[in-house]
Design a protein around this motif. Structure first.
Motif, PDB file in Angstrom:
ATOM      1  N   LEU A   7      55.286  85.903  27.705  1.00  0.00           N
ATOM      2  CA  LEU A   7      55.519  84.985  28.822  1.00  0.00           C
ATOM      3  C   LEU A   7      56.911  84.355  28.763  1.00  0.00           C
ATOM      4  N   ILE A   8      57.373  84.031  27.567  1.00  0.00           N
ATOM      5  CA  ILE A   8      58.717  83.458  27.421  1.00  0.00           C
ATOM      6  C   ILE A   8      59.761  84.491  27.830  1.00  0.00           C
ATOM      7  N   GLU A   9      59.598  85.708  27.332  1.00  0.00           N
ATOM      8  CA  GLU A   9      60.518  86.779  27.700  1.00  0.00           C
ATOM      9  C   GLU A   9      60.483  87.025  29.211  1.00  0.00           C
ATOM     10  N   ASP A  10      59.300  87.011  29.776  1.00  0.00           N
ATOM     11  CA  ASP A  10      59.140  87.199  31.215  1.00  0.00           C
ATOM     12  C   ASP A  10      59.870  86.114  32.001  1.00  0.00           C
ATOM     13  N   SER A  11      59.840  84.886  31.505  1.00  0.00           N
ATOM     14  CA  SER A  11      60.523  83.799  32.220  1.00  0.00           C
ATOM     15  C   SER A  11      62.034  84.027  32.249  1.00  0.00           C
ATOM     16  N   PHE A  12      62.579  84.556  31.160  1.00  0.00           N
ATOM     17  CA  PHE A  12      64.012  84.875  31.150  1.00  0.00           C
ATOM     18  C   PHE A  12      64.313  86.033  32.096  1.00  0.00           C
ATOM     19  N   GLU A  13      63.438  87.017  32.130  1.00  0.00           N
ATOM     20  CA  GLU A  13      63.648  88.161  33.025  1.00  0.00           C
ATOM     21  C   GLU A  13      63.587  87.741  34.491  1.00  0.00           C
ATOM     22  N   ARG A  14      62.650  86.872  34.819  1.00  0.00           N
ATOM     23  CA  ARG A  14      62.547  86.390  36.205  1.00  0.00           C
ATOM     24  C   ARG A  14      63.808  85.642  36.609  1.00  0.00           C
ATOM     25  N   ALA A  15      64.300  84.804  35.710  1.00  0.00           N
ATOM     26  CA  ALA A  15      65.528  84.057  36.010  1.00  0.00           C
ATOM     27  C   ALA A  15      66.726  85.000  36.118  1.00  0.00           C
ATOM     28  N   ALA A  16      66.797  85.986  35.217  1.00  0.00           N
ATOM     29  CA  ALA A  16      67.920  86.917  35.227  1.00  0.00           C
ATOM     30  C   ALA A  16      67.969  87.740  36.510  1.00  0.00           C
ATOM     31  N   SER A  17      66.813  87.973  37.111  1.00  0.00           N
ATOM     32  CA  SER A  17      66.799  88.735  38.363  1.00  0.00           C
ATOM     33  C   SER A  17      67.381  87.930  39.523  1.00  0.00           C
ATOM     34  N   ARG A  18      67.535  86.628  39.311  1.00  0.00           N
ATOM     35  CA  ARG A  18      68.049  85.752  40.371  1.00  0.00           C
ATOM     36  C   ARG A  18      69.426  85.172  40.067  1.00  0.00           C
ATOM     37  N   CYS A  19      69.861  85.335  38.813  1.00  0.00           N
ATOM     38  CA  CYS A  19      71.110  84.701  38.397  1.00  0.00           C
ATOM     39  C   CYS A  19      71.751  85.521  37.291  1.00  0.00           C
ATOM     40  N   ALA A  20      73.001  85.914  37.484  1.00  0.00           N
ATOM     41  CA  ALA A  20      73.685  86.753  36.500  1.00  0.00           C
ATOM     42  C   ALA A  20      74.116  85.967  35.264  1.00  0.00           C
ATOM     43  N   ASP A  21      74.378  84.688  35.417  1.00  0.00           N
ATOM     44  CA  ASP A  21      74.860  83.879  34.293  1.00  0.00           C
ATOM     45  C   ASP A  21      74.219  82.501  34.332  1.00  0.00           C
ATOM     46  N   LEU A  22      73.348  82.261  33.376  1.00  0.00           N
ATOM     47  CA  LEU A  22      72.662  80.966  33.293  1.00  0.00           C
ATOM     48  C   LEU A  22      73.573  79.831  32.834  1.00  0.00           C
ATOM     49  N   THR A  23      74.667  80.179  32.185  1.00  0.00           N
ATOM     50  CA  THR A  23      75.500  79.183  31.509  1.00  0.00           C
ATOM     51  C   THR A  23      75.877  77.995  32.393  1.00  0.00           C
ATOM     52  N   PRO A  24      76.478  78.197  33.566  1.00  0.00           N
ATOM     53  CA  PRO A  24      76.874  77.022  34.352  1.00  0.00           C
ATOM     54  C   PRO A  24      75.679  76.162  34.782  1.00  0.00           C
ATOM     55  N   LEU A  25      74.556  76.811  35.082  1.00  0.00           N
ATOM     56  CA  LEU A  25      73.376  76.055  35.518  1.00  0.00           C
ATOM     57  C   LEU A  25      72.776  75.242  34.373  1.00  0.00           C
ATOM     58  N   VAL A  26      72.691  75.845  33.207  1.00  0.00           N
ATOM     59  CA  VAL A  26      72.135  75.147  32.045  1.00  0.00           C
ATOM     60  C   VAL A  26      73.004  73.954  31.676  1.00  0.00           C
ATOM     61  N   TYR A  27      74.311  74.158  31.612  1.00  0.00           N
ATOM     62  CA  TYR A  27      75.184  73.069  31.178  1.00  0.00           C
ATOM     63  C   TYR A  27      75.330  71.989  32.230  1.00  0.00           C
ATOM     64  N   GLN A  28      75.276  72.348  33.506  1.00  0.00           N
ATOM     65  CA  GLN A  28      75.315  71.309  34.535  1.00  0.00           C
ATOM     66  C   GLN A  28      74.079  70.421  34.412  1.00  0.00           C
ATOM     67  N   ARG A  29      72.924  71.037  34.176  1.00  0.00           N
ATOM     68  CA  ARG A  29      71.688  70.265  33.996  1.00  0.00           C
ATOM     69  C   ARG A  29      71.786  69.391  32.742  1.00  0.00           C
ATOM     70  N   LEU A  30      72.311  69.960  31.658  1.00  0.00           N
ATOM     71  CA  LEU A  30      72.476  69.189  30.424  1.00  0.00           C
ATOM     72  C   LEU A  30      73.384  67.985  30.669  1.00  0.00           C
TER      73      LEU A  30
END
Length: 134
Positions: A7-30
């Motif tokens: 399920l954890i791996e699946d959550s990353f795959e679902r996000a990756a299908s919608r976003c090529a780079d999580l970095t800006p989104l993660v750090y903006q939230r942080l």
């Protein structure tokens, strides 16, 4: 692969299908949740550091949720390293929830109750692991 790991791996795959780079989104939230963290990153070359830090954290999360072959030990190592920098343990642990919340927002309606429970379990286990003396 156990159910939580899948399920954890699946959550990353679902996000990756919608976003090529999580970095800006993660750090903006942080930075939005914990503005004091922005000063912890240098302005020059900071994006490379953030991307590398996130990639290593994702590897550690996937290993921790799965077979625990070694990458998960990065969590304890980085906890000690961040402690030496003066980063509070709670702030260090909060980064994992920031990643989860970013994935959840990207997944939208594809974020299932099972994925949510898997992440709650994982976050509790990481918190307990980080509290264990090394």
């Amino acid at each position: 692969m156990n159910a939580v790991s899948h399920l954890i791996e699946d959550s990353f795959e679902r996000a990756a299908s919608r976003c090529a780079d999580l970095t800006p989104l993660v750090y903006q939230r942080l930075f939005d949740r914990h503005p004091e963290t922005q000063a912890m990153f240098r302005s020059k070359g900071g994006d490379l550091v953030k991307g590398s830090m996130l990639a290593l954290t994702i590897e550690a999360i996937l290993d921790f949720a799965g077979e625990r072959r070694g990458h998960f030990r990065l969590i304890a190592c980085e906890l000690a390293s961040h402690d030496a920098y003066g980063t509070p343990r709670e702030l260090f642990i909060a980064f994992f929830a920031v990643i989860r919340d970013t994935l959840r927002d990207l997944a939208g309606d594809d974020w299932t109750p099972e994925i949510a429970r898997a992440w709650e379990t994982l976050l509790a286990e990481i918190d307990a692991f980080a509290a264990t003396p090394t």
